[in-house]
Design a protein around this motif. Structure first.
Motif, PDB file in Angstrom:
ATOM      1  N   LEU A  85      -7.501  11.065  -6.004  1.00  0.00           N
ATOM      2  CA  LEU A  85      -6.215  11.703  -6.302  1.00  0.00           C
ATOM      3  C   LEU A  85      -5.301  11.675  -5.083  1.00  0.00           C
ATOM      4  O   LEU A  85      -4.091  11.487  -5.213  1.00  0.00           O
ATOM      5  CB  LEU A  85      -6.435  13.152  -6.759  1.00  0.00           C
ATOM      6  N   ALA A  86      -5.884  11.871  -3.900  1.00  0.00           N
ATOM      7  CA  ALA A  86      -5.053  11.879  -2.688  1.00  0.00           C
ATOM      8  C   ALA A  86      -4.424  10.510  -2.455  1.00  0.00           C
ATOM      9  O   ALA A  86      -3.233  10.404  -2.157  1.00  0.00           O
ATOM     10  CB  ALA A  86      -5.887  12.300  -1.480  1.00  0.00           C
ATOM     11  N   ILE A  87      -5.215   9.454  -2.605  1.00  0.00           N
ATOM     12  CA  ILE A  87      -4.667   8.115  -2.379  1.00  0.00           C
ATOM     13  C   ILE A  87      -3.680   7.757  -3.481  1.00  0.00           C
ATOM     14  O   ILE A  87      -2.644   7.136  -3.228  1.00  0.00           O
ATOM     15  CB  ILE A  87      -5.805   7.065  -2.298  1.00  0.00           C
ATOM     16  N   GLU A  88      -3.994   8.183  -4.704  1.00  0.00           N
ATOM     17  CA  GLU A  88      -3.056   7.923  -5.797  1.00  0.00           C
ATOM     18  C   GLU A  88      -1.728   8.633  -5.542  1.00  0.00           C
ATOM     19  O   GLU A  88      -0.660   8.111  -5.855  1.00  0.00           O
ATOM     20  CB  GLU A  88      -3.657   8.394  -7.129  1.00  0.00           C
ATOM     21  N   LYS A  89      -1.799   9.818  -4.979  1.00  0.00           N
ATOM     22  CA  LYS A  89      -0.571  10.542  -4.648  1.00  0.00           C
ATOM     23  C   LYS A  89       0.248   9.741  -3.637  1.00  0.00           C
ATOM     24  O   LYS A  89       1.453   9.579  -3.787  1.00  0.00           O
ATOM     25  CB  LYS A  89      -0.941  11.910  -4.066  1.00  0.00           C
ATOM     26  N   LEU A  90      -0.423   9.216  -2.613  1.00  0.00           N
ATOM     27  CA  LEU A  90       0.286   8.427  -1.601  1.00  0.00           C
ATOM     28  C   LEU A  90       0.896   7.174  -2.222  1.00  0.00           C
ATOM     29  O   LEU A  90       1.961   6.722  -1.824  1.00  0.00           O
ATOM     30  CB  LEU A  90      -0.673   8.020  -0.486  1.00  0.00           C
ATOM     31  N   LEU A  91       0.176   6.569  -3.157  1.00  0.00           N
ATOM     32  CA  LEU A  91       0.666   5.356  -3.810  1.00  0.00           C
ATOM     33  C   LEU A  91       1.680   5.673  -4.896  1.00  0.00           C
ATOM     34  O   LEU A  91       2.313   4.775  -5.439  1.00  0.00           O
ATOM     35  CB  LEU A  91      -0.502   4.600  -4.457  1.00  0.00           C
ATOM     36  N   MET A 292      -1.721  -1.401 -10.513  1.00  0.00           N
ATOM     37  CA  MET A 292      -1.531  -1.280  -9.069  1.00  0.00           C
ATOM     38  C   MET A 292      -1.987  -2.571  -8.422  1.00  0.00           C
ATOM     39  O   MET A 292      -2.697  -3.366  -9.045  1.00  0.00           O
ATOM     40  CB  MET A 292      -2.339  -0.102  -8.530  1.00  0.00           C
ATOM     41  N   SER A 293      -1.588  -2.776  -7.172  1.00  0.00           N
ATOM     42  CA  SER A 293      -1.989  -4.014  -6.511  1.00  0.00           C
ATOM     43  C   SER A 293      -3.471  -3.904  -6.140  1.00  0.00           C
ATOM     44  O   SER A 293      -4.018  -2.817  -5.992  1.00  0.00           O
ATOM     45  CB  SER A 293      -1.140  -4.260  -5.275  1.00  0.00           C
ATOM     46  N   LYS A 294      -4.115  -5.044  -5.997  1.00  0.00           N
ATOM     47  CA  LYS A 294      -5.548  -5.040  -5.703  1.00  0.00           C
ATOM     48  C   LYS A 294      -5.817  -4.536  -4.285  1.00  0.00           C
ATOM     49  O   LYS A 294      -6.891  -4.046  -3.983  1.00  0.00           O
ATOM     50  CB  LYS A 294      -6.119  -6.458  -5.856  1.00  0.00           C
ATOM     51  N   VAL A 295      -4.833  -4.726  -3.410  1.00  0.00           N
ATOM     52  CA  VAL A 295      -5.001  -4.225  -2.042  1.00  0.00           C
ATOM     53  C   VAL A 295      -4.264  -2.891  -1.941  1.00  0.00           C
ATOM     54  O   VAL A 295      -3.083  -2.807  -2.227  1.00  0.00           O
ATOM     55  CB  VAL A 295      -4.441  -5.227  -1.018  1.00  0.00           C
ATOM     56  N   VAL A 296      -4.996  -1.871  -1.559  1.00  0.00           N
ATOM     57  CA  VAL A 296      -4.381  -0.541  -1.465  1.00  0.00           C
ATOM     58  C   VAL A 296      -3.686  -0.421  -0.112  1.00  0.00           C
ATOM     59  O   VAL A 296      -4.321  -0.511   0.938  1.00  0.00           O
ATOM     60  CB  VAL A 296      -5.443   0.556  -1.630  1.00  0.00           C
ATOM     61  N   LYS A 297      -2.374  -0.259  -0.165  1.00  0.00           N
ATOM     62  CA  LYS A 297      -1.582  -0.215   1.057  1.00  0.00           C
ATOM     63  C   LYS A 297      -0.431   0.747   0.840  1.00  0.00           C
ATOM     64  O   LYS A 297       0.694   0.331   0.554  1.00  0.00           O
ATOM     65  CB  LYS A 297      -1.075  -1.639   1.338  1.00  0.00           C
ATOM     66  N   PRO A 298      -0.678   2.048   0.955  1.00  0.00           N
ATOM     67  CA  PRO A 298       0.377   3.020   0.639  1.00  0.00           C
ATOM     68  C   PRO A 298       1.511   2.955   1.653  1.00  0.00           C
ATOM     69  O   PRO A 298       1.288   2.564   2.807  1.00  0.00           O
ATOM     70  CB  PRO A 298      -0.339   4.372   0.738  1.00  0.00           C
ATOM     71  N   PRO A 299       2.725   3.322   1.240  1.00  0.00           N
ATOM     72  CA  PRO A 299       3.835   3.367   2.196  1.00  0.00           C
ATOM     73  C   PRO A 299       3.584   4.422   3.270  1.00  0.00           C
ATOM     74  O   PRO A 299       2.744   5.310   3.098  1.00  0.00           O
ATOM     75  CB  PRO A 299       5.031   3.738   1.317  1.00  0.00           C
ATOM     76  N   VAL A 300       4.318   4.312   4.366  1.00  0.00           N
ATOM     77  CA  VAL A 300       4.160   5.275   5.453  1.00  0.00           C
ATOM     78  C   VAL A 300       4.398   6.675   4.912  1.00  0.00           C
ATOM     79  O   VAL A 300       5.374   6.912   4.207  1.00  0.00           O
ATOM     80  CB  VAL A 300       5.167   4.968   6.580  1.00  0.00           C
ATOM     81  N   ASP A 321      -0.079   4.589   7.549  1.00  0.00           N
ATOM     82  CA  ASP A 321       0.911   3.884   8.368  1.00  0.00           C
ATOM     83  C   ASP A 321       1.234   2.528   7.746  1.00  0.00           C
ATOM     84  O   ASP A 321       1.575   1.590   8.442  1.00  0.00           O
ATOM     85  CB  ASP A 321       0.420   3.733   9.814  1.00  0.00           C
ATOM     86  N   ASN A 322       1.096   2.457   6.443  1.00  0.00           N
ATOM     87  CA  ASN A 322       1.393   1.244   5.688  1.00  0.00           C
ATOM     88  C   ASN A 322       0.493   0.077   6.061  1.00  0.00           C
ATOM     89  O   ASN A 322       0.890  -1.071   6.012  1.00  0.00           O
ATOM     90  CB  ASN A 322       2.876   0.856   5.857  1.00  0.00           C
TER      91      ASN A 322
ATOM     92  N   LYS B  37       9.917  11.793  16.473  1.00  0.00           N
ATOM     93  CA  LYS B  37       8.537  12.215  16.661  1.00  0.00           C
ATOM     94  C   LYS B  37       7.620  11.813  15.516  1.00  0.00           C
ATOM     95  O   LYS B  37       6.530  11.342  15.760  1.00  0.00           O
ATOM     96  CB  LYS B  37       8.495  13.731  16.832  1.00  0.00           C
ATOM     97  N   PRO B  38       8.056  12.012  14.255  1.00  0.00           N
ATOM     98  CA  PRO B  38       7.103  11.719  13.174  1.00  0.00           C
ATOM     99  C   PRO B  38       6.781  10.238  13.098  1.00  0.00           C
ATOM    100  O   PRO B  38       7.485   9.411  13.692  1.00  0.00           O
ATOM    101  CB  PRO B  38       7.843  12.188  11.908  1.00  0.00           C
ATOM    102  N   PRO B  39       5.724   9.884  12.373  1.00  0.00           N
ATOM    103  CA  PRO B  39       5.326   8.490  12.270  1.00  0.00           C
ATOM    104  C   PRO B  39       6.461   7.632  11.743  1.00  0.00           C
ATOM    105  O   PRO B  39       7.371   8.146  11.122  1.00  0.00           O
ATOM    106  CB  PRO B  39       4.173   8.523  11.262  1.00  0.00           C
ATOM    107  N   PRO B  40       6.411   6.323  11.995  1.00  0.00           N
ATOM    108  CA  PRO B  40       7.538   5.459  11.702  1.00  0.00           C
ATOM    109  C   PRO B  40       8.036   5.622  10.274  1.00  0.00           C
ATOM    110  O   PRO B  40       7.348   5.273   9.325  1.00  0.00           O
ATOM    111  CB  PRO B  40       6.997   4.053  11.942  1.00  0.00           C
TER     112      PRO B  40
END
Lengths: 370, 209
Positions: A85-91, A292-300, A321-322, B37-40
């Motif tokens: 759920l946490a990673i899905e939230k980021l994505l 979703m894409s096969k590679v999980v790479k959430p935005p910053v 950090d993307n 300060k915060p991440p990029p």
């Protein structure tokens, strides 16, 4: 830490654990005693520290998913759900309804297996030998469903980021229903053994009392908080994975003692069955993975997501950090935070009650130490 | 389905050695612009509510940022104001449950440790995160006198990052052995690194990498 002065020369320092059957793992408690009364404690933890959070920074999001099962290893499915759920939230994606329903069923089933292990060992600690056999007998039926579903019984890695890896097997619904039908009479059976048992009641009533205010002060959550009269459950307060569709109660009790924590957990098992029955009756059709894409790479960015694990609030604070690896994963373990209240609960009580109180906190050292 | 999923997870391991260094350039990019300060470039948007108004009134420029990201609110504050902010949030706004304290290490920044305090209010069913930044070797204020539960959480941050807390009743390591050297969750601490001397002395084994 013990400094015997002339005035408290009777103080005795006793080391309990880390190899002690009733510490449920490798917990070491240093007890300061005045006769049979506990005057202070110090917990020594970390024996099971594996650096899970460091490992997370060196693995991809997908690679790290199985590691979370090894924290609270009696409730691996809950750990996995929280992480996904946490990673899905980021994505910024959501698992499809079918996946959510299966997630709820398996997570509730896992709550039952976790509570059964707690009940069996807690009763064993107190001297009731029989319940542990009953509990493990019935826990086995639930573990069989996990095994049929994903091949593993304990560290299941049942979910994937974005949904489920496996479609449910043929006969899954029937097996879950059969378990539900079988299980409710079993809860009555445990209660028959314990609830009005005079020894059980005498050992638990009024032991390790924690008020609702103290719980909040220490950050204690889960059944311990609810037994102290605070009606708070994340499944109701901030529903996730479709819990808002299900009809269930939050069991609470008022005294905040060890007996109340017992009754709350017993009722929670019944409520879990209630949720599973509703969920299994209407598993929606459709895909089991979000697009979703096969590679999980959430935005910053960063997110904190928490769920109601069997032991309390289990949270994941993830910073991205993307790249394909998390920049930071912090696990907020319920056991670690709840264990902190141990000192408050045993202080002033009898040494014989320490065992009961460690049991009632329902800690798993894999999660305390990570 | 099982076979389909595997390729998804297998490319990353193949590219793993270069990836190990990946977080650093990203952090370096932030360091190059010095002030932020915060991440990029987290796509956070400003956060405004009745709560932020009262915080602005009470703390003025001691809180430098009110933001929200993915529906989660956070504020960035001066380290010195931390305990009074948490006290204010607890007494005036009912944020009476300290969920967690943790830290994130940005080695390229001057104040490299971002401490994150996650708060929850039972009354309004809301969460807020309070962040402060501290430099290496600088003590952060302890909040144990505001929330008792901060005790072990602060000890864990100290254990893993080496950030000390001023006014903490018992500032010791909690998960690692007391004589351990180094702070594992700092970015420069390799995943293979450990305290070889400690392992040899206490476990009697040559630790192999």
């Amino acid at each position: 830490m013990a400094q015997s002065t002339f005035l408290d020369a009777n103080e005795l320092v006793l080391n309990m654990g880390p190899q002690h059957p009733s510490t449920h793992g490798v917990l070491r408690v240093i007890l300061k005693l005045d006769g049979e009364t506990v005057t202070g404690t110090e917990c020594v933890i970390g024996y099971l520290h594996r650096g899970v959070e460091k490992i997370a920074e060196n693995r991809t999001y997908i690679q790290f998913a199985p590691y979370v099962d090894r924290m609270d290893y009696v409730a691996a499915v809950s750990n996995g759900l929280g992480y996904c759920l946490a990673i899905e939230k980021l994505l910024n994606i959501e698992a499809p309804p079918r996946a959510q329903a299966v997630r709820v069923i398996l997570t509730e089933l896992n709550r039952i297996t976790s509570h059964l292990l707690w009940l069996g060992t807690h009763a064993l600690d107190i001297g009731a030998i029989t319940p542990v056999f009953y509990c493990f007998r019935d826990r086995e039926e639930a573990l069989k469903i996990f095994e049929n579903y994903c091949g593993a019984r304990l560290t299941t890695h049942a979910f994937r980021i974005g949904g489920l890896q496996y479609e449910v097997y043929d006969g899954f619904e029937q097996e879950v229903r059969a378990f539900c039908d079988m299980f409710i009479p079993k809860v009555d059976e445990y209660e028959e053994l314990l609830t009005n048992n005079r020894i059980w009641v005498n050992r638990l009533k009024g032991v390790g009392v924690l008020s609702g205010e103290e719980c909040k002060e220490y950050g204690v959550t889960g059944p311990v908080l609810r037994a102290s009269g605070v009606k708070w459950d994340l499944r109701k307060a901030q529903p996730y994975s479709g819990y808002e569709q299900y009809d269930f109660e939050i069991p609470t009790a008022q005294n905040g003692d060890t007996y109340d924590r017992y009754t709350v957990r017993m009722e929670e098992m019944r409520q879990s069955v209630r949720i599973m029955r509703q969920a299994v009756d209407k598993i929606p059709s459709g895909p089991i993975m979000a697009k979703m894409s096969k590679v999980v790479k959430p935005p910053v960015g960063e997110a904190y997501v928490s769920i109601e694990a069997p032991k309390g609030e289990l949270g994941y604070y993830v910073v991205s950090d993307n790249s394909t690896q998390p920049y930071r994963v912090r696990v907020r373990p319920p056991s670690f935070v709840n264990l902190q209240a141990l000192d408050r609960m045993v202080r002033g009580g009898l040494i014989a009650d320490v065992v009961a109180i460690i049991g009632t906190l329902d800690i798993v050292l894999g999660e305390v130490d990570r | 389905m099982a076979d389909e999923e595997k390729p998804a997870s297998s490319p990353p391991p193949a590219g793993e050695p270069p990836k190990a260094a990946a977080p650093k350039p990203a952090a370096a990019a932030a360091g190059a612009h010095v002030p932020p300060k915060p991440p990029p470039a987290m796509a956070a948007t400003p956060w405004e509510s009745a709560l932020t108004e009262s915080l602005k009134q009470a703390f003025g420029d001691r809180i430098s940022q009110y933001s929200t990201y993915l529906g989660q609110n956070f504020i960035v504050a001066n380290a010195e104001a931390l305990d009074s902010i948490l006290d204010f949030l607890k007494l005036e706004a009912d944020f009476d449950y300290l969920v967690d304290i943790t830290a994130v290490d940005y080695p390229k920044l001057e104040k490299r440790f971002e401490l994150v305090y996650i708060l929850y209010s039972f009354a309004s069913n809301e969460r807020v995160r309070v962040k402060i930044h501290v430099a290496d070797g600088v003590k952060a204020p302890s909040v144990v006198h505001v929330h008792l539960g901060a005790n072990w959480l602060e000890r864990e941050v100290f254990d893993m990052f080496g950030v000390e807390f001023e006014g903490h009743p018992d500032m010791r390591r909690i998960l690692l052995p007391e004589e351990w050297t180094g702070f594992p969750l700092r970015k420069e601490y390799s995943i293979l690194q450990q305290d070889d001397r400690w392992v040899k002395e206490n476990l009697g084994i040559e630790s192999g990498h």
